[in-house]
Scaffold this active site. Sequence first.
Site, mmCIF file in Angstrom:
data_model
loop_
_atom_site.group_PDB
_atom_site.id
_atom_site.type_symbol
_atom_site.label_atom_id
_atom_site.label_comp_id
_atom_site.label_asym_id
_atom_site.label_seq_id
_atom_site.Cartn_x
_atom_site.Cartn_y
_atom_site.Cartn_z
ATOM 1 N N GLY A 697 0.819 -1.218 0.000
ATOM 2 C CA GLY A 697 0.000 0.000 0.000
ATOM 3 C C GLY A 697 0.837 1.246 0.000
ATOM 4 O O GLY A 697 2.058 1.214 0.162
ATOM 5 N N VAL A 704 4.317 1.339 1.768
ATOM 6 C CA VAL A 704 4.405 0.384 2.861
ATOM 7 C C VAL A 704 4.643 -1.000 2.262
ATOM 8 O O VAL A 704 3.983 -1.391 1.289
ATOM 9 C CB VAL A 704 3.126 0.385 3.717
ATOM 10 C CG1 VAL A 704 3.245 -0.621 4.858
ATOM 11 C CG2 VAL A 704 2.855 1.770 4.274
ATOM 12 N N ASP A 825 -2.692 12.582 13.509
ATOM 13 C CA ASP A 825 -3.280 11.966 12.314
ATOM 14 C C ASP A 825 -4.059 10.695 12.715
ATOM 15 O O ASP A 825 -3.923 9.662 12.083
ATOM 16 C CB ASP A 825 -2.197 11.633 11.288
ATOM 17 C CG ASP A 825 -2.806 11.395 9.890
ATOM 18 O OD1 ASP A 825 -3.960 11.823 9.670
ATOM 19 O OD2 ASP A 825 -2.136 10.780 9.049
#
Length: 997
Positions: A697, A704, A825
Amino acid sequence: MPNNCYISFFLFIPLLLSFQPESYAQSTNQSNGDHQILLGLKQHWGRNSPILGRWNSSSAAHCDWGGITCTNGAVTSISLSKQSFVKPIPSSLCLLKDLTSLDLSYNNFSTSFPITLYNCSNLNYLDLSNSFFVGNLPDDINSLSAELEHLNLSGNSFTGSIPPSIGWFPRLKSLLLDTNGFDGSYPPEGISNLTNLETLTLADNPFVPGPLPEEFGKLTRLIYLWLDNMNITGEIPENLSNLSDLYVLSLAGNKMQGIIPMWIWQLKKLKSLYLFDNNFTGAIADSITSLDLVEIDLSSNKLTGTIPGDFGKLTNLTLLFLYKNQLRGPIPPNIGLLPNLKDIRLFNNMLSGALPSELGKHSPLCNLEIANNNLSGELPDGLCSNRKLYDIVVFNNSFSGKLPESLDGCYMLNNLMMYNNHFTGEFPKSLWSVVTNQLSVVMIQNNNFSGTFPTQLPWNFTHLEISNNRFSGPIPMLAGRMKVFNAANNMLSGEIPWDLTGISQITDLDLSGNEITGSIPMTIGVLKRLSALNLSGNQISGNIPATFGFMSELTILDLSLNALSGEIPNDFNKLRLNFLNLSMNQLTGEIPTSLQNEAYDLRFNPGLCVTSNSSIHNFAVCRGRTNFSNDLSRRLIALFSVLASIMFLSSAVGGFLLLRRQKHRQDPQPWKLTPFHALHFTGHDILSGLSEQNWIGSGRTGKVYRIYVADGAGDGRTVAVKKIWNMQNFDENLEKDFLAEAQILGEIRHTNIVKLLCCISSSEAKLLVYEYMENGSLDRWLHQRERTGAPAPLDWPTRLQIAIDSARGLCYMHHGCSPAIVHRDVKSANILLDSDFRAKVADFGLARILLKAGEPESVSAMGGTFGYMPPEYGYQRRVNEKVDVYSFGVVLLELTTGRVANGGGAEYSLAQWAWRQYQENGLSVDLLDEEIQDPVHNEDMLAVFTLAVICTGGQPSMRPSMKDVLHALLRFDRRSEGGSLQHAAHAASEETAFLES
C-alpha cells in the site's frame, strides 16, 4: 433351527383373532372414527396451531398426538390451550362420544357462547376461559352435560345477567365466571342451588350494585370464594359464617361497610383474607383463632383501634397489609418474632412508638412499608439480617439515629425511601457500591446524613434524592437509567462531570446550594429529556454553553447566584421555558429576544442590555454590535481562515513535490540503522525486501511493504516497513530532530501502540520498521470490505473493543508519556488490528512532542487528514491533545454509523453531519450502521455515538480528555459476567493507577 413352540404360537394368532368378541371390533371402529374426527379438527383449525401442525395424518396412533388423551383407544380429553384458534368450535367435536374433558382456553374465538357443545353429553370438565367470547350467556346453558363438574368461562367478554339455569348442574364443583362484563344481577336462587360447589369466582364484573346474597351461606362446601370488584354493598351477611371450610375469602374492591364480623377470625381453615378497598369501620377483633392464616389484607378501609396482639400468634403469616386505615398505637412487638413474615405494609395510619426490635431477625423479610405514621426511635439492628429485604419505605416519620449495620450487606435492596426523618451519621458506602447493583431508588432527603460518593454510581439508579443533608466531596459520575438526581443544599464540591452521556434519560437535575466550581460542561446538551435544571447558589463560572439549545424538553432553568459571564446564547430562543432565573451573575450582552419577558428573572447582571423596542425596562438599551453581528464576524473569520489554510496546504504540497524532484539530482548516501529493540535482522534484510512483490500500500508520505525476515536459526518474523518519500533537502538539523522524535516513539512500550522496531535512514529516504499487524487497518474492515475481500462486518462487541484499545493507546500518549505526544493523524486507516482484532495505534509520521506540559505546540505545516481534522486547524497554528480527541471522535462515529469520515455529503463532513442529525433529530437507531443494529446493543451504540458528538465539539477546551473518553467507553464493555459496570469501574481504576504511576 427355530423353536417349535414359537412356530405353533404364531400359527395360532389368526385363530385367536377370529374368536375376539364383538366389543373389540366396535372399539376398533370407534378408534378409527375418532382418528378421522381429529383429522377434521386439524383441517378446520390447524393452519396456525403449533400442536395441530404436528398431528400426522398417516399415523394411526392419534392417542399419542399432542393435546389428546385416550382410554382404551377412545379420545376422552382434548387440551388445546393457546393455539390462536379463530374459527368457531365445530359441531363435529361432539362426535367424540367418550369426550369428558375439553380445554380450549386462551384462544381467539370472538363468538357468542358455543351452543354446539350441548351435544357433548359426557363432558364433566369444560374450560373456555380467556378466549374472547362475547354476548349473553344463553338462558338454556343447562343444556350442557349434566355430568359437568368444572365450568370455567372467566376472562371473556360476556355481558348481561347470569341466567338462573346456571344453578341446574347438580354435580358442579367449580364455577368460574370472573373477569367478564356481566352488568346485570347475579341470581342468588340459581347459584345457591349448587350445593356441591367448592370454588366460586364472580370477581371483576360490573354487576348492578346490591348486597351479598344471604343464600350464598348454603354453599357449605365452598373452599374458595372470590367476589372482588363486583359492586357489592351493605355488610357481610351473618349466614356466610356457615362456610366453615373456607380457605380463601376475598371481598376486596367493593362498597361494603360495617364492621368485620368476629366469626371470620374464627374460621379454622382460613388461610387468606382479602377485604381491602371497602368502607369497613371499627376495630379489628382482639381474639383471633384462625391460626392458619397466611395472608391478611385489610388495607384501604376505615378501621380504627390498634393492631391486635394476637397477630403475633399467626406463625404461618407471610403477608400483613393494614395500610390506609386509621389505626393507632404501637406495632405489637411479637410481630417481629413471626418466622415466615415476608411483607408488612402499615403505611398511612397513625401508628406510634418504635418498630419491633426483633423485626427482620427471624423471618425472610422482603418488604417493609410503614411511611406516613408517627413512628420514632431507630430502625431495628437486624432489619436485613436475612439478606432478603428489597424495599424499605419509612418516610414521613420521626425515626432517628444511624442506619443499622445489617444494611451494609443488604444486596437485594431496590427501593430506599427514608426522607423527612431525623437520621444521622454516615450513609453506608456499600449502598453506593457497584456490587449491590440492585438499588434503583434512593430518597433520603431532609435528614442529617453525611458521607461522600464513589467516583461512579451503580448503573441501576433511577431516582437519587439526597437534598438537605450533609454530603460532601465531588459529584459522582452518573450513569444508567437515572431519571431524577436532586442533591440540593449539601456540601458537594468540584466540577460538574463532563461525561453526562450515561444519564441522557434524566428529567430532573437539582444541584443547587452546594459548593460546585468550574464551568457548565458543553455536554449538558446531551440531556435532551431534561425538563428541570437547578444549579443556583454555587460558584460556577464561565460562559453558558450554547448547547442548551438542544434541550427541547427544558421548561425550568435556574442558574442564579453564580459567577457566570459572557453572553446568553441566542440558542435560548429555541427553548420554551416556563421558569427562568439567571439573576445575580456577571452576564453581558444583548438578552435573546425570547427572554425579553417580565416573567423571567435576569436581574443583577449589570452587563445585560435589551433592544430599543423591548417590553422590559429594567435594563439598558444595547449599543454597538449585537450578538448577531458577533456571530457573523466569527463565522467570516472562520471561513477566511479555512480558505487561507487551503491555500497554505496547496503551497506546501507544491514545495513537497519540488523537494521530490530535487532529490534525484543528489547522490545516495550510505544507510544508517537505529534500533529501538533487540533485532534479529539487519538493514540489508530490510533493504533487500523493498520490492514490488512485497508492496502492500501507499500513504500520503510513502509506500508500505510487508517483508519476511529470517533469523540465524531459520525462523523469522514478518515486519511492516514504511518508506518515506525521498527527502534530499533533509538538512542536518532536521535529521537530528527526526531521529530524536523517532527515538522517543521507538521507546514507547504500550500494548495498544504499534511497536517501532528500528529506523533506517539516509539522505535518500527514511525507513520505519514496525511490527506487522495481520488484519490490517480498521478502515479496511469498515469501508473496504468488498474491495479487499474482508468477510462479514465487525459486530458491535468487536468494534467497542477496538475503540477501547485505541483509546488506551492514545490515553497513554497523552497522559502516560512525559512530555506528552500528540499523534495529529488519528484515523481508521492508522488503527491496525492483530490476528485477534485487538487494536493498536500506528503511523506517527505527523506526531509532535509537546515541549512543555499543558503548552500547545506551534506547527509549521497543517497535517492530518480531511474529515478527521478539527476546525481549529483552519484558524490557529497551535494545537494540543484535543486535536487527537476530535479525530478519535470521528473514528467513533465511523464505528457506530458505518459511514466514512469525509462522506457526510457534498457540503459537510461526517462530524458535521452527526452534529446536525443530533441537533435536529435527536438519537435514533436510524443513525447506526444498519449491518449491526440489534436491540441488545443499540442503546450502547447510541451512547457511544453521543460520546463521539461530544468529542467532535467545535471548542477544544470543551472536549473531554482521552482519559475521560476511555473511562466512558469502559462503561459499555459488557464482556464480564453480570454486566459491565463492575468490570468497567475496575478496569478504569487500573488504567488510572497505571497512568498515575
